[in-house]
Write a protein that holds these residues in place. Structure first.
Motif, short mmCIF file in Angstrom:
data_model
loop_
_atom_site.label_atom_id
_atom_site.label_comp_id
_atom_site.label_asym_id
_atom_site.label_seq_id
_atom_site.Cartn_x
_atom_site.Cartn_y
_atom_site.Cartn_z
N TRP A 88 0.82 -1.22 0.00
CA TRP A 88 0.00 0.00 0.00
C TRP A 88 0.85 1.27 0.00
CZ3 TRP A 88 -4.76 -0.71 -1.45
CH2 TRP A 88 -5.34 -1.96 -1.26
N ASP A 89 2.17 1.16 0.21
CA ASP A 89 3.07 2.31 0.14
C ASP A 89 3.78 2.39 -1.20
OD1 ASP A 89 2.56 3.23 2.77
OD2 ASP A 89 3.91 1.71 3.58
N GLY A 90 3.51 1.44 -2.12
CA GLY A 90 4.14 1.45 -3.43
C GLY A 90 5.43 0.66 -3.52
N ASN A 91 5.81 -0.03 -2.45
CA ASN A 91 7.02 -0.87 -2.48
C ASN A 91 6.71 -2.15 -3.23
OD1 ASN A 91 8.58 0.88 -0.70
ND2 ASN A 91 7.14 0.22 0.86
N ALA A 92 7.61 -2.55 -4.12
CA ALA A 92 7.41 -3.74 -4.94
C ALA A 92 8.35 -4.86 -4.52
CB ALA A 92 7.63 -3.41 -6.41
N PHE A 93 7.88 -6.10 -4.65
CA PHE A 93 8.68 -7.28 -4.40
C PHE A 93 8.54 -8.20 -5.61
CE2 PHE A 93 8.61 -11.79 -3.33
CZ PHE A 93 9.89 -11.96 -2.84
N TYR A 94 9.65 -8.75 -6.07
CA TYR A 94 9.67 -9.72 -7.16
C TYR A 94 10.35 -10.99 -6.66
CZ TYR A 94 8.68 -5.73 -10.16
OH TYR A 94 8.10 -4.63 -10.75
N ALA A 95 9.75 -12.13 -6.90
CA ALA A 95 10.35 -13.40 -6.48
C ALA A 95 11.52 -13.77 -7.39
CB ALA A 95 9.31 -14.51 -6.50
N GLY A 96 11.53 -13.27 -8.62
CA GLY A 96 12.60 -13.56 -9.56
C GLY A 96 13.44 -12.32 -9.84
N ASN A 97 14.16 -12.35 -10.94
CA ASN A 97 15.02 -11.24 -11.34
C ASN A 97 14.22 -10.13 -12.00
OD1 ASN A 97 17.30 -12.70 -10.55
ND2 ASN A 97 17.41 -13.71 -12.52
N VAL A 98 14.74 -8.92 -11.91
CA VAL A 98 14.20 -7.78 -12.64
C VAL A 98 15.27 -7.39 -13.65
CG1 VAL A 98 13.42 -5.39 -12.51
CG2 VAL A 98 12.85 -7.00 -10.67
N GLU A 99 14.91 -7.37 -14.92
CA GLU A 99 15.90 -7.10 -15.96
C GLU A 99 15.49 -5.85 -16.73
OE1 GLU A 99 17.64 -9.54 -19.73
OE2 GLU A 99 17.20 -10.67 -17.90
N THR A 100 16.46 -4.95 -16.91
CA THR A 100 16.21 -3.70 -17.62
C THR A 100 17.53 -3.16 -18.16
OG1 THR A 100 15.18 -1.52 -17.43
CG2 THR A 100 16.41 -2.30 -15.52
N ASN A 101 17.45 -2.12 -18.96
CA ASN A 101 18.66 -1.50 -19.52
C ASN A 101 19.26 -0.44 -18.60
OD1 ASN A 101 18.48 -3.04 -21.82
ND2 ASN A 101 17.14 -1.58 -22.84
N ALA A 102 18.44 0.11 -17.71
CA ALA A 102 18.92 1.16 -16.82
C ALA A 102 18.01 1.24 -15.60
CB ALA A 102 18.94 2.51 -17.53
#
Length: 131
Positions: A88-102
């Motif tokens: 509810w505060d906008g914090n995100a959790f991912y169980a796997g990897n997060v992939e991006t260019n930047a």
């Protein structure tokens, strides 16, 4: 279908689903929307909290998250799994990897409006650029 829309202005479009919360909606297989204004879709997804949005399958039962994607294996406490959540505060959790260019980060200096872009090249060298 045996689905039930028990809440005022609620809708259930699934097999064995329940839309119990006021203005709640449920799609999929055996999903439950208990919270007011909640939404579920998928397989055995459950929205317990008001304004909660849940998709996927067999996610952990949780009132602390606003948005949940589930990818569990069984309809048991141990078999339920959440792979992406936003609280509810906008914090995100991912169980796997997060992939991006930047990655873009805000300055941690109080009152600062500065933002920085972090990139990495093929040698593993990090570069930080103010944007």
């Amino acid at each position: 279908f045996k689905s039930k829309a028990n809440g005022t202005n609620s809708a259930a479009f699934n097999r064995m689903g329940k839309a119990n919360g006021e203005n709640s909606t449920t799609f999929g297989d055996t999903c439950i929307s208990d919270g007011k204004n909640s939404f579920t879709a998928g397989d055995h997804s459950v929205a317990l909290s008001e304004n909660q949005f849940v998709i996927g399958k067999l996610k952990k039962k949780d009132k602390k998250q606003a948005f949940i994607i589930g990818n569990g294996e069984a309809d048991t406490t141990a078999g339920r799994k959440s792979i992406h959540t936003v609280d509810w505060d906008g914090n995100a959790f991912y169980a796997g990897n997060v992939e991006t260019n930047a990655i873009i980060l805000k300055s941690s200096t109080e009152g600062s409006a500065k933002r920085f872009k972090i990139t990495v090249d093929d040698t593993g060298t990090l570069k930080v650029t103010e944007i």
